[in-house]
Design a protein around this motif. Structure first.
Motif, PDB file in Angstrom:
ATOM      1  N   GLY A 197      32.415 -13.789  32.953  1.00 19.02           N
ATOM      2  CA  GLY A 197      31.532 -12.872  33.663  1.00 19.02           C
ATOM      3  C   GLY A 197      30.189 -13.442  34.065  1.00 19.02           C
ATOM      4  N   LYS A 198      30.054 -14.776  34.098  1.00 17.09           N
ATOM      5  CA  LYS A 198      28.768 -15.343  34.512  1.00 17.09           C
ATOM      6  C   LYS A 198      28.981 -16.561  35.402  1.00 17.09           C
ATOM      7  N   ARG A 199      27.976 -16.824  36.224  1.00 12.64           N
ATOM      8  CA  ARG A 199      28.032 -17.971  37.121  1.00 12.64           C
ATOM      9  C   ARG A 199      27.687 -19.231  36.345  1.00 12.64           C
ATOM     10  N   PHE A 200      28.557 -20.247  36.470  1.00  9.40           N
ATOM     11  CA  PHE A 200      28.307 -21.508  35.783  1.00  9.40           C
ATOM     12  C   PHE A 200      27.210 -22.298  36.497  1.00  9.40           C
ATOM     13  N   VAL A 201      26.447 -23.033  35.700  1.00  9.47           N
ATOM     14  CA  VAL A 201      25.489 -24.013  36.214  1.00  9.47           C
ATOM     15  C   VAL A 201      25.797 -25.338  35.530  1.00  9.47           C
ATOM     16  N   THR A 202      25.028 -26.366  35.857  1.00 10.07           N
ATOM     17  CA  THR A 202      25.331 -27.706  35.345  1.00 10.07           C
ATOM     18  C   THR A 202      25.402 -27.748  33.824  1.00 10.07           C
ATOM     19  N   THR A 203      24.572 -26.956  33.164  1.00  6.35           N
ATOM     20  CA  THR A 203      24.580 -26.975  31.694  1.00  6.35           C
ATOM     21  C   THR A 203      25.849 -26.353  31.110  1.00  6.35           C
ATOM     22  N   ASP A 204      26.649 -25.708  31.953  1.00  3.80           N
ATOM     23  CA  ASP A 204      27.922 -25.132  31.498  1.00  3.80           C
ATOM     24  C   ASP A 204      29.088 -26.091  31.719  1.00  3.80           C
ATOM     25  N   LEU A 205      28.773 -27.344  32.011  1.00  2.00           N
ATOM     26  CA  LEU A 205      29.822 -28.305  32.348  1.00  2.00           C
ATOM     27  C   LEU A 205      30.853 -28.435  31.235  1.00  2.00           C
ATOM     28  N   GLY A 257      39.090 -32.446  30.301  1.00  2.07           N
ATOM     29  CA  GLY A 257      38.465 -33.754  30.222  1.00  2.07           C
ATOM     30  C   GLY A 257      37.300 -33.735  29.259  1.00  2.07           C
ATOM     31  N   LYS A 258      36.529 -34.817  29.276  1.00  3.83           N
ATOM     32  CA  LYS A 258      35.362 -34.939  28.409  1.00  3.83           C
ATOM     33  C   LYS A 258      34.117 -35.116  29.269  1.00  3.83           C
ATOM     34  N   VAL A 259      33.028 -34.491  28.835  1.00  4.02           N
ATOM     35  CA  VAL A 259      31.749 -34.659  29.510  1.00  4.02           C
ATOM     36  C   VAL A 259      31.055 -35.869  28.910  1.00  4.02           C
ATOM     37  N   LEU A 260      30.660 -36.806  29.770  1.00  3.78           N
ATOM     38  CA  LEU A 260      29.973 -38.018  29.321  1.00  3.78           C
ATOM     39  C   LEU A 260      28.547 -37.974  29.856  1.00  3.78           C
ATOM     40  N   GLY A 261      27.612 -37.680  28.988  1.00  5.52           N
ATOM     41  CA  GLY A 261      26.236 -37.553  29.434  1.00  5.52           C
ATOM     42  C   GLY A 261      26.063 -36.317  30.288  1.00  5.52           C
ATOM     43  N   THR A 262      25.238 -36.443  31.309  1.00  5.26           N
ATOM     44  CA  THR A 262      24.950 -35.283  32.164  1.00  5.26           C
ATOM     45  C   THR A 262      25.552 -35.393  33.552  1.00  5.26           C
ATOM     46  N   ASN A 263      26.118 -36.539  33.886  1.00  9.05           N
ATOM     47  CA  ASN A 263      26.588 -36.681  35.266  1.00  9.05           C
ATOM     48  C   ASN A 263      27.940 -37.367  35.408  1.00  9.05           C
ATOM     49  N   GLU A 264      28.724 -37.406  34.334  1.00 10.94           N
ATOM     50  CA  GLU A 264      30.056 -37.988  34.432  1.00 10.94           C
ATOM     51  C   GLU A 264      31.043 -37.195  33.591  1.00 10.94           C
ATOM     52  N   ILE A 265      32.265 -37.143  34.073  1.00 13.26           N
ATOM     53  CA  ILE A 265      33.340 -36.536  33.295  1.00 13.26           C
ATOM     54  C   ILE A 265      34.529 -37.487  33.263  1.00 13.26           C
ATOM     55  N   GLN A 266      35.161 -37.537  32.119  1.00 16.53           N
ATOM     56  CA  GLN A 266      36.367 -38.337  31.930  1.00 16.53           C
ATOM     57  C   GLN A 266      37.542 -37.368  31.982  1.00 16.53           C
ATOM     58  N   LEU A 267      38.260 -37.369  33.089  1.00 11.29           N
ATOM     59  CA  LEU A 267      39.387 -36.458  33.231  1.00 11.29           C
ATOM     60  C   LEU A 267      40.488 -36.821  32.244  1.00 11.29           C
ATOM     61  N   GLU A 268      41.162 -35.804  31.745  1.00 12.45           N
ATOM     62  CA  GLU A 268      42.306 -36.005  30.856  1.00 12.45           C
ATOM     63  C   GLU A 268      43.518 -35.324  31.476  1.00 12.45           C
ATOM     64  N   PRO A 269      44.097 -35.956  32.506  1.00 13.65           N
ATOM     65  CA  PRO A 269      45.243 -35.350  33.187  1.00 13.65           C
ATOM     66  C   PRO A 269      46.458 -35.311  32.269  1.00 13.65           C
ATOM     67  N   ARG A 317      38.289 -23.035  37.302  1.00 17.12           N
ATOM     68  CA  ARG A 317      36.995 -23.335  36.682  1.00 17.12           C
ATOM     69  C   ARG A 317      35.930 -23.589  37.750  1.00 17.12           C
ATOM     70  N   ALA A 318      36.319 -24.250  38.833  1.00 19.39           N
ATOM     71  CA  ALA A 318      35.359 -24.513  39.910  1.00 19.39           C
ATOM     72  C   ALA A 318      34.848 -23.211  40.514  1.00 19.39           C
ATOM     73  N   SER A 319      35.713 -22.194  40.550  1.00 13.86           N
ATOM     74  CA  SER A 319      35.307 -20.908  41.133  1.00 13.86           C
ATOM     75  C   SER A 319      34.147 -20.289  40.370  1.00 13.86           C
ATOM     76  N   CYS A 320      34.011 -20.645  39.099  1.00 13.74           N
ATOM     77  CA  CYS A 320      32.956 -20.055  38.267  1.00 13.74           C
ATOM     78  C   CYS A 320      31.561 -20.497  38.701  1.00 13.74           C
ATOM     79  N   PHE A 321      31.475 -21.560  39.477  1.00 13.75           N
ATOM     80  CA  PHE A 321      30.178 -22.031  39.968  1.00 13.75           C
ATOM     81  C   PHE A 321      29.750 -21.296  41.238  1.00 13.75           C
ATOM     82  N   TYR A 322      30.622 -20.430  41.766  1.00 14.66           N
ATOM     83  CA  TYR A 322      30.372 -19.866  43.092  1.00 14.66           C
ATOM     84  C   TYR A 322      30.620 -18.364  43.127  1.00 14.66           C
TER      85      TYR A 322
END
Length: 263
Positions: A130-138, A146-158, A229-234
């Motif tokens: 019920g809330k809009r995601f922002v970068t801190t919700d990564l 996947g895994k969040v690496l720092g603040t600007n990278e993600i390691q996908l786990e397909p 999940r991407a829809s949550c940012f919009y």
């Protein structure tokens, strides 16, 4: 038992043709067209009608778990249009039957738009809390994907690691991983990158006769979840991501049908 792509292509075409309608309605539409005359225009109208039914049912089915009653109500409405259309075609001329199919396709498409809106409301609660995601919700957005690496990278786990580090990459560590993705401030751009990457993993130049069909099913399911999940940012403009999610789930369902038929 591993089901391979090379043995399934004909079955996939068959599955795509018959999977959308309840019962034998698909066959009934085909039979009605055959009796009426079966011109190219009539067949085209029939194909478009069946495709619209398939897509609408896929949209409604995508919320069966989260909103069972609503999903079943929408599925019943789709079935009602399908059955009424078949009844209306009986005894009609080719031109009249074509118009009936075209009108019915418009009705189904209009209903699908309403269903996609339903999907948006349901997913906003189920996936976005019920809330809009922002970068801190990564971390929440990527959880399980996947895994969040720092603040600007993600390691996908397909589900299946199809892409490999090129052989000419020597002496590098994890940064050579093809599934390492830079997060853009505009998450939609990150989504596009992931979409290209994952679709590329099951593109024609990557899939061979020996590729397990389950690889394709699981990749489409992964993409469907990522789109949700991407829809949550919009908030308010999330429809394109929900439609992507529905489309990927539909493709996964088609391939899953093929696997089940083959087994």
């Amino acid at each position: 038992m591993t089901t391979r792509v090379g043995t399934l292509l004909v079955v996939l075409a068959y599955s795509a043709a018959v999977s959308g309608f309840p019962g034998d309605a698909n066959a009934q539409v085909g039979a009605a067209i055959g009796i009426i005359g079966g011109s190219a225009l009539l067949h085209k109208a029939g194909d478009e009608f069946r495709q619209s039914i398939d897509h609408a049912r896929a949209a409604a089915s995508s919320i069966l778990v989260q909103a069972n009653d609503l999903a079943k109500q929408r599925l019943d409405q789709i079935d009602e249009i399908a059955n009424r259309t078949i009844d209306d075609m009986v005894g009609k001329s080719e031109a009249a039957a074509t118009r009936i199919l075209e009108d019915a396709t418009k009705k189904v498409n209009d209903l699908e738009d309403k269903i996609v809106a339903d999907v948006g409301r349901v997913m906003w609660k189920a996936e976005c809390a019920g809330k809009r995601f922002v970068t801190t919700d990564l971390g929440t957005a990527i959880g399980g994907l996947g895994k969040v690496l720092g603040t600007n990278e993600i390691q996908l786990e397909p589900p299946v690691r199809v892409l490999k580090t090129p052989a000419w990459y020597t002496g590098c560590l994890w940064r050579c991983d093809p599934y390492l993705v830079t997060v853009n401030d505009e998450f939609g751009e990150t989504y596009k990158t992931v979409k290209r990457l994952m679709e590329g993993a099951i593109a024609d130049d990557q899939v061979t006769d020996d590729t397990p069909a389950d690889n394709i099913v699981r990749t489409y399911e992964y993409l469907s979840t990522f789109a949700k999940r991407a829809s949550c940012f919009y908030e308010g403009t999330e429809e394109r991501y929900n439609r992507d999610s529905i489309d990927y789930q539909y493709k996964a369902h088609q391939w899953n049908n093929v696997v089940n038929v083959r087994l």
